[in-house]
Design an enzyme around this catalytic site. Structure first.
Site, mmCIF file in Angstrom:
data_model
loop_
_atom_site.group_PDB
_atom_site.id
_atom_site.type_symbol
_atom_site.label_atom_id
_atom_site.label_comp_id
_atom_site.label_asym_id
_atom_site.label_seq_id
_atom_site.Cartn_x
_atom_site.Cartn_y
_atom_site.Cartn_z
ATOM 1 N N ARG A 35 3.831 -2.287 -6.166
ATOM 2 C CA ARG A 35 3.003 -1.919 -5.003
ATOM 3 C C ARG A 35 3.869 -1.670 -3.782
ATOM 4 O O ARG A 35 5.014 -2.122 -3.693
ATOM 5 C CB ARG A 35 1.976 -3.002 -4.698
ATOM 6 C CG ARG A 35 2.552 -4.370 -4.311
ATOM 7 C CD ARG A 35 2.609 -4.629 -2.832
ATOM 8 N NE ARG A 35 3.401 -5.806 -2.530
ATOM 9 C CZ ARG A 35 4.688 -5.764 -2.239
ATOM 10 N NH1 ARG A 35 5.344 -4.628 -2.210
ATOM 11 N NH2 ARG A 35 5.362 -6.871 -1.968
ATOM 12 N N GLU A 41 2.046 -7.862 6.772
ATOM 13 C CA GLU A 41 3.196 -8.487 6.101
ATOM 14 C C GLU A 41 3.228 -9.981 6.377
ATOM 15 O O GLU A 41 3.094 -10.411 7.531
ATOM 16 C CB GLU A 41 4.476 -7.809 6.599
ATOM 17 C CG GLU A 41 5.455 -7.507 5.504
ATOM 18 C CD GLU A 41 4.887 -6.595 4.417
ATOM 19 O OE1 GLU A 41 4.363 -7.124 3.407
ATOM 20 O OE2 GLU A 41 4.978 -5.377 4.576
ATOM 21 N N HIS A 42 3.385 -10.754 5.307
ATOM 22 C CA HIS A 42 3.414 -12.215 5.369
ATOM 23 C C HIS A 42 2.110 -12.781 5.938
ATOM 24 O O HIS A 42 2.091 -13.824 6.575
ATOM 25 C CB HIS A 42 4.611 -12.716 6.198
ATOM 26 C CG HIS A 42 5.918 -12.524 5.479
ATOM 27 N ND1 HIS A 42 6.521 -13.522 4.767
ATOM 28 C CD2 HIS A 42 6.706 -11.441 5.339
ATOM 29 C CE1 HIS A 42 7.653 -13.063 4.235
ATOM 30 N NE2 HIS A 42 7.790 -11.794 4.569
ATOM 31 N N ASP A 44 -0.670 -12.739 3.676
ATOM 32 C CA ASP A 44 -1.497 -13.136 2.519
ATOM 33 C C ASP A 44 -1.522 -14.644 2.307
ATOM 34 O O ASP A 44 -2.594 -15.244 2.142
ATOM 35 C CB ASP A 44 -1.101 -12.384 1.239
ATOM 36 C CG ASP A 44 0.344 -12.555 0.788
ATOM 37 O OD1 ASP A 44 1.150 -13.160 1.538
ATOM 38 O OD2 ASP A 44 0.672 -12.091 -0.325
ATOM 39 N N SER A 137 7.620 -5.367 -5.617
ATOM 40 C CA SER A 137 6.848 -6.275 -6.440
ATOM 41 C C SER A 137 7.072 -6.126 -7.948
ATOM 42 O O SER A 137 6.138 -6.239 -8.738
ATOM 43 C CB SER A 137 5.368 -6.061 -6.093
ATOM 44 O OG SER A 137 4.617 -7.066 -6.590
ATOM 45 N N SER A 138 8.322 -5.910 -8.323
ATOM 46 C CA SER A 138 8.625 -5.832 -9.759
ATOM 47 C C SER A 138 8.342 -7.178 -10.429
ATOM 48 O O SER A 138 7.886 -7.226 -11.570
ATOM 49 C CB SER A 138 10.084 -5.435 -9.978
ATOM 50 O OG SER A 138 10.939 -6.371 -9.363
ATOM 51 N N ASP A 182 0.517 -9.232 -4.265
ATOM 52 C CA ASP A 182 1.180 -8.390 -5.268
ATOM 53 C C ASP A 182 0.381 -8.356 -6.567
ATOM 54 O O ASP A 182 0.164 -7.299 -7.160
ATOM 55 C CB ASP A 182 2.593 -8.918 -5.541
ATOM 56 C CG ASP A 182 3.401 -9.053 -4.265
ATOM 57 O OD1 ASP A 182 2.960 -8.518 -3.229
ATOM 58 O OD2 ASP A 182 4.463 -9.689 -4.292
HETATM 59 C C1 GLA Z 1 6.172 -10.886 -1.112
HETATM 60 C C2 GLA Z 1 5.142 -11.890 -1.621
HETATM 61 C C3 GLA Z 1 3.765 -11.523 -1.115
HETATM 62 C C4 GLA Z 1 3.759 -11.322 0.393
HETATM 63 C C5 GLA Z 1 4.897 -10.394 0.820
HETATM 64 C C6 GLA Z 1 5.026 -10.292 2.312
HETATM 65 O O1 GLA Z 1 5.930 -9.644 -1.697
HETATM 66 O O2 GLA Z 1 5.132 -11.926 -3.020
HETATM 67 O O3 GLA Z 1 2.854 -12.505 -1.515
HETATM 68 O O4 GLA Z 1 3.828 -12.541 1.059
HETATM 69 O O5 GLA Z 1 6.132 -10.805 0.297
HETATM 70 O O6 GLA Z 1 3.923 -9.691 2.877
#
Ligand code: GLA
Length: 449
Positions: A35, A41-42, A44, A137-138, A182
């Site tokens: 994704r 960002e940060h 979730d 997000s691999s 992710d």
């Molecule tokens: C990584 C984490 C997610 C999220 C992002 C930052 O991808 O796996 O859960 O916290 O960082 O937004």
């Protein structure tokens, strides 16, 4: 699997190679995409929303059930060596950073969810094309793919929304305190759309894209493995947010009906109250500089060791916690997600771009998750005419995401190649793998063969 649809774009090589390596035919194939996050960002893990979409890079796994509980895991890429383990509710990890731990994370999480009722292991062959450590997000795609493969091997159906709720906790097996963006995106993405995802409980809605604009992803060529060097920095941010919750509780005093589980509770507990007001509130308690645990405990009126154990603060995180600016980033970023959703619905590309730019500044200055190369890429992108440019994902390296008018994409790419990638040809022999344009993809799929 109820969500199964056809998988038609992937080459058959993983199925052919499966037969060659395991001496029998694969019985199923699963696909789980990576994704890119447009905004939020940060947020979730703080229970606040995100705005991601699935990319066209994914993990494909061919598999077949085994009669016993052993999982045999291989990868098309030789650098990821073969692994095997037995599935149970308490699986000892491989060495830290080992790729097999993402499979174990999924297996252990599912076993706990199913109360041990997964009698079959599987032979699996993984073929992935999501660059690792790129903020795409691999790792979560690998967890999602392994979970779907193990469920297919056992002929068990679990709804994708349920998996999206349970797999984030399962992935913490690798030691990173990640949120749920992710896995939810990999499972629930819709082609041609961005998603707005809210958490606790998980809610997903699709949003339109900006017509006449492309999303361009550019790799900074700095690896930021979440299970490697970036882990401590990531986990520290999570803990700083937990501590900020505790200081806010103190500041709100009897005005708070119940303790805060996450910062997102502020939205439900104080409907209509602008989140930025809580930033002013915390500034009355905590100065805008890093504090020691003892200083924070004194503000809250508790003992440092008690705070350490209540917030699960491990010694490797050190003793300097920035609360004010972390809180400012998270709460302002959540408000930007709301505004960005409105901008998408109003087809307001310049407005959306401005929010992306503001998010990047906040990630850099308040959350301190940028790096020299990401800064250079964002500067070049803006000079090359991007309507918005920002780092995406956890940060500390990885990729930027850029909003570029379709008519300007080729000029944009030439400019980025000339100013960034040409000088780094040793690191990036194939520029086309470093920056790419994509249409948002569909979420994970399972197909029986
Ligand atoms: C990584 C984490 C997610 C999220 C992002 C930052 O991808 O796996 O859960 O916290 O960082 O937004």
């Amino acid at each position: 699997m109820t969500e199964a649809t056809s998988i038609d774009r992937r080459p058959t090589r993983v199925v052919d190679e499966f037969a060659r390596r395991y001496g029998r035919s694969a019985a199923f194939i699963v696909r789980a995409p990576g994704r890119v996050n447009l905004l939020g960002e940060h947020t979730d893990y703080n229970g606040l929303p995100v705005l991601p979409m699935a990319i066209d890079r994914d993990i494909v796994i061919a598999g077949a059930a085994r009669a016993d509980r052993v999982v045999m895991l291989q990868n098309i890429e030789a650098q990821f060596g073969a692994r095997d383990y037995e599935v149970n509710e308490d699986i000892a990890p491989f060495a830290a950073g080992d790729w097999g731990n993402y499979s174990k994370a999924a297996a252990q999480g599912l076993m706990r969810y199913c109360g041990g009722q997964l009698p079959h292991g599987a032979e699996l062959l993984v073929d992935g094309n999501i660059p690792s450590g790129a903020g795409l997000s691999s790792s979560s795609a690998l967890v999602v793919g392994n979970a779907l493969a193990l469920l297919a091997a056992n002929d068990v159906d679990v709804r994708y929304i349920t998996l999206a709720e349970l797999l984030p906790a399962a992935e913490r097996y690798v030691g990173t305190l990640s949120g749920g963006m992710d896995q939810a995106t990999s499972l629930l993405a819709q082609p041609g759309h961005a998603l707005r995802i809210d958490f606790f409980p998980l809610r997903v809605r699709t949003l339109p894209l900006l017509r006449g604009y492309s999303i361009v992803v550019c790799h900074s060529l700095v690896q930021a493995e979440k299970s490697g060097p970036a882990k401590r920095a990531y986990n520290l941010r999570v803990i700083e947010c937990r501590l900020a919750c505790r200081v806010l509780e103190r500041a709100l005093g009897s005005g708070l009906p119940r303790p805060l589980q996450t910062l997102g509770d502020l939205v439900t507990l104080f409907p209509g109250r602008p989140l930025v007001e809580f930033v002013s509130l915390i500034s009355t308690q905590a100065p805008d500089r890093p504090l020691s645990l003892a200083q924070i405990a004194a503000i809250i009126g508790t003992a440092p060791e008690r705070l350490r154990s209540e917030c699960h603060i491990t010694a490797d995180l050190g003793d300097r916690f920035a609360l004010m600016r972390r809180l400012r980033h998270v709460l302002c970023e959540a408000e930007r997600v709301d505004q960005a959703e409105e901008a998408l619905l109003a087809a307001d590309a310049p407005g959306f771009g401005r929010l992306m730019d503001a998010s990047h500044q906040s990630c850099r200055d308040d959350y301190e998750i940028s790096c020299v190369e990401l800064e250079e890429l964002v500067r070049i992108a803006k000079e090359a005419g991007a309507a918005g440019a920002r780092l995406t994902g956890a940060g500390f390296g990885g990729c930027t995401v850029n909003l570029v008018a379709d008519a300007e994409v080729q000029t944009f790419l030439r400019r980025v190649d000339r100013s960034f990638y040409h000088a780094r040809s040793a690191l990036a022999p194939d520029i086309h793998r470093c920056r790419f344009i994509f249409k948002p993809h569909s979420g994970a799929e399972v197909r029986r063969l």
